[in-house]
Design a protein around this motif. Structure first.
Motif, PDB file in Angstrom:
ATOM      1  N   ALA A 230      33.044  51.365  28.671  1.00  0.00           N
ATOM      2  CA  ALA A 230      31.940  50.627  29.279  1.00  0.00           C
ATOM      3  C   ALA A 230      32.519  49.667  30.298  1.00  0.00           C
ATOM      4  N   SER A 231      31.937  49.637  31.506  1.00  0.00           N
ATOM      5  CA  SER A 231      32.462  48.822  32.603  1.00  0.00           C
ATOM      6  C   SER A 231      31.458  47.756  33.012  1.00  0.00           C
ATOM      7  N   HIS A 232      32.009  46.630  33.505  1.00  0.00           N
ATOM      8  CA  HIS A 232      31.163  45.519  33.940  1.00  0.00           C
ATOM      9  C   HIS A 232      31.911  44.728  34.997  1.00  0.00           C
ATOM     10  N   MET A 233      31.186  44.299  36.020  1.00  0.00           N
ATOM     11  CA  MET A 233      31.774  43.486  37.083  1.00  0.00           C
ATOM     12  C   MET A 233      31.702  42.010  36.700  1.00  0.00           C
ATOM     13  N   VAL A 234      32.817  41.290  36.901  1.00  0.00           N
ATOM     14  CA  VAL A 234      32.895  39.876  36.538  1.00  0.00           C
ATOM     15  C   VAL A 234      33.374  39.095  37.753  1.00  0.00           C
ATOM     16  N   LYS A 235      32.666  38.015  38.095  1.00  0.00           N
ATOM     17  CA  LYS A 235      33.078  37.135  39.180  1.00  0.00           C
ATOM     18  C   LYS A 235      34.038  36.067  38.663  1.00  0.00           C
ATOM     19  N   ILE A 236      35.063  35.753  39.443  1.00  0.00           N
ATOM     20  CA  ILE A 236      36.006  34.701  39.064  1.00  0.00           C
ATOM     21  C   ILE A 236      35.373  33.353  39.371  1.00  0.00           C
ATOM     22  N   PRO A 237      35.202  32.493  38.371  1.00  0.00           N
ATOM     23  CA  PRO A 237      34.561  31.199  38.614  1.00  0.00           C
ATOM     24  C   PRO A 237      35.342  30.370  39.628  1.00  0.00           C
ATOM     25  N   LEU A 245      36.388  40.957  39.295  1.00  0.00           N
ATOM     26  CA  LEU A 245      37.155  41.612  38.246  1.00  0.00           C
ATOM     27  C   LEU A 245      36.326  42.753  37.663  1.00  0.00           C
ATOM     28  N   ILE A 246      36.972  43.872  37.408  1.00  0.00           N
ATOM     29  CA  ILE A 246      36.321  44.995  36.732  1.00  0.00           C
ATOM     30  C   ILE A 246      36.763  44.958  35.273  1.00  0.00           C
ATOM     31  N   CYS A 247      35.808  44.732  34.389  1.00  0.00           N
ATOM     32  CA  CYS A 247      36.090  44.646  32.958  1.00  0.00           C
ATOM     33  C   CYS A 247      35.741  45.973  32.312  1.00  0.00           C
ATOM     34  N   HIS A 266      40.039  48.202  23.120  1.00  0.00           N
ATOM     35  CA  HIS A 266      41.009  47.916  24.177  1.00  0.00           C
ATOM     36  C   HIS A 266      40.228  47.352  25.351  1.00  0.00           C
ATOM     37  N   LEU A 267      40.686  46.238  25.882  1.00  0.00           N
ATOM     38  CA  LEU A 267      40.019  45.573  26.994  1.00  0.00           C
ATOM     39  C   LEU A 267      40.954  45.540  28.187  1.00  0.00           C
ATOM     40  N   GLN A 268      40.417  45.899  29.348  1.00  0.00           N
ATOM     41  CA  GLN A 268      41.231  45.936  30.568  1.00  0.00           C
ATOM     42  C   GLN A 268      40.487  45.229  31.702  1.00  0.00           C
ATOM     43  N   LEU A 269      41.186  44.309  32.376  1.00  0.00           N
ATOM     44  CA  LEU A 269      40.671  43.631  33.555  1.00  0.00           C
ATOM     45  C   LEU A 269      41.450  44.130  34.764  1.00  0.00           C
ATOM     46  N   SER A 270      40.723  44.630  35.771  1.00  0.00           N
ATOM     47  CA  SER A 270      41.350  45.171  36.985  1.00  0.00           C
ATOM     48  C   SER A 270      40.916  44.343  38.180  1.00  0.00           C
ATOM     49  N   THR A 271      41.837  44.098  39.079  1.00  0.00           N
ATOM     50  CA  THR A 271      41.529  43.352  40.300  1.00  0.00           C
ATOM     51  C   THR A 271      42.608  43.658  41.335  1.00  0.00           C
ATOM     52  N   SER A 272      42.564  42.964  42.458  1.00  0.00           N
ATOM     53  CA  SER A 272      43.578  43.171  43.497  1.00  0.00           C
ATOM     54  C   SER A 272      44.912  42.562  43.054  1.00  0.00           C
ATOM     55  N   ARG A 273      45.974  42.959  43.733  1.00  0.00           N
ATOM     56  CA  ARG A 273      47.294  42.454  43.378  1.00  0.00           C
ATOM     57  C   ARG A 273      47.373  40.941  43.591  1.00  0.00           C
ATOM     58  N   GLU A 274      46.780  40.443  44.687  1.00  0.00           N
ATOM     59  CA  GLU A 274      46.825  39.014  44.958  1.00  0.00           C
ATOM     60  C   GLU A 274      46.074  38.226  43.892  1.00  0.00           C
ATOM     61  N   THR A 326      46.405  45.355  36.541  1.00  0.00           N
ATOM     62  CA  THR A 326      45.520  45.217  35.381  1.00  0.00           C
ATOM     63  C   THR A 326      46.092  44.223  34.375  1.00  0.00           C
ATOM     64  N   LEU A 327      45.178  43.604  33.627  1.00  0.00           N
ATOM     65  CA  LEU A 327      45.503  42.828  32.432  1.00  0.00           C
ATOM     66  C   LEU A 327      44.884  43.536  31.246  1.00  0.00           C
ATOM     67  N   ASN A 328      45.622  43.595  30.152  1.00  0.00           N
ATOM     68  CA  ASN A 328      45.152  44.386  29.014  1.00  0.00           C
ATOM     69  C   ASN A 328      45.262  43.599  27.714  1.00  0.00           C
ATOM     70  N   TRP A 329      44.257  43.816  26.875  1.00  0.00           N
ATOM     71  CA  TRP A 329      44.243  43.272  25.522  1.00  0.00           C
ATOM     72  C   TRP A 329      43.852  44.394  24.568  1.00  0.00           C
TER      73      TRP A 329
END
Length: 364
Positions: A230-237, A245-247, A266-274, A326-329
């Motif tokens: 399941a995917s969800h878009m998350v804005k960085i506060p 961020l793509i969760c 398993h949780l994965q956050l994807s975003t740009s390299r910067e 990506t960041l993973n938990w």
């Protein structure tokens, strides 16, 4: 030509050896690959309740329980014992169920589920004489009709949300004994009531067991069908111009779990390299995973929903994958109070479902 020369003699066989020994437990050199669940035992305990000269007993119960348990497809059996049967005029047994709903202030309603009444005895002037005990056996229906619609019988439950509102499903067995106060004045009677609240919980099992290896990395290539995404878009506060961020939340695709079973995820956050480097240069985002119960009700044509937290998950941060940005938990989620959790059910305009959800608390 003789028959002995036409057909050859049968080959000689060695004496049959004894069969190998078998055991329910594996040896040190053996490993159990799969073990099916044995048949459940039939409990032999009883629940007893007395009121005056009337005793109600429910058979086939676990030891030391106060509220009898009704098992689907198995009858509720028991007995009614009377101390002074000579004064008894009638004995009536009733088993019923109803669903109480308070979704909004001033909108209480009660939905009858079923009602079964057995007149165990009725006498006039002592004829026929009343026996001192009665046995009964009654099965629960699997469905009931509500607003011309067939619905599955809901489980016993008491779900509260907010400070006043609730959904409550109650089943009860009641025995009413009418007896004469005096032999010469049979028109003067009294009623003795004895009852039990019943627990009805249909059992459902997952279509398949969970993977023995709950790691997404260890199974996604060999068994990709075992995971649902399941995917969800998350804005960085505080960073309006930063990429979102793509969760992605990965959970077992079986979708149904035992109440006591930890649910891997398993949780994965994807975003740009910067953006990833900016996140890693500060504090990691705090990730929380919940098991939520969602209650949806149609009140006067308007849908009302409420979510309750059934349990929390434990998370473990995995090494960041800078190559994939990506960041993973990973972790497991468990019900907080398994004894109070009931299954999903629908009843007319009410739906009680359990869903898993991932929420991120910003701590960038």
């Amino acid at each position: 030509m003789s028959s002995s020369s036409k057909y050859p003699s049968p080959p000689a066989y060695s004496p049959r050896s004894s069969p190998p020994t078998y055991s329910s437990t594996s040896r040190p050199t053996e490993r159990t690959l799969h073990q099916s669940r044995g048949r459940s035992h039939s409990p032999a305990g009883v629940c007893i309740r007395r009121s005056g000269d009337v005793t109600l007993t429910i058979f086939g119960q676990e030891e030391n329980i106060e509220q009898p348990l009704v098992r689907p497809n198995k009858p509720l059996t028991g007995s009614v014992v009377l101390q002074k049967p000579e004064k008894i005029r009638s004995v009536v047994l009733t088993i019923d169920g109803h669903l109480e709903i308070l979704p909004l202030a001033g909108s209480y309603s009660s939905i009858p589920l079923f009602s079964v009444t057995h007149k165990l005895h009725e006498t006039q002037d002592g004829v026929p004489p009343c026996p001192n005990s009665f046995a009964f056996s009654q099965s629960f229906p699997s469905v009931f009709r509500h607003n011309s619609q067939l619905c599955n019988l809901p489980p016993t439950c008491h779900i509260t949300f907010g400070s006043l509102y609730f959904i409550k499903c109650v089943y009860r067995i009641t025995v009413v004994v009418t007896s004469a106060r005096h032999r010469r004045a049979s028109f003067l009677t009294r009623n003795d009531h004895v009852s039990f609240d019943l627990t009805y919980r249909p059992r459902t099992r997952p279509a398949q067991p969970l993977l023995s290896n709950p790691s997404l990395y260890g199974t996604i290539k060999t068994c990709p069908e075992e995971w649902a995404q399941a995917s969800h878009m998350v804005k960085i506060p505080g960073q309006h111009n930063a990429p979102s961020l793509i969760c992605d939340l990965f959970a077992p695709s079986v979708g149904a779990f035992c109440v006591l079973e930890p649910i891997p995820f398993h949780l994965q956050l994807s975003t740009s390299r910067e953006s990833l480097q900016n996140i890693l240069s500060g504090a990691l985002p705090l990730v929380k995973v919940y098991i939520l119960r969602q209650i949806a009700m149609n009140v006067g044509g308007r849908m009302a929903t409420q979510c309750l937290v059934l349990g929390h998950g434990t998370t473990r941060f995995l090494p960041a994958d800078l190559r994939r940005h990506t960041l993973n938990w990973e972790g497991e989620a468990c019900c907080r109070d398994p004894a109070s959790v009931v299954g999903t059910f629908e009843c007319g305009t009410i739906a009680v479902v359990t869903v898993s959800s991932c929420m991120r608390c910003a701590s960038f």
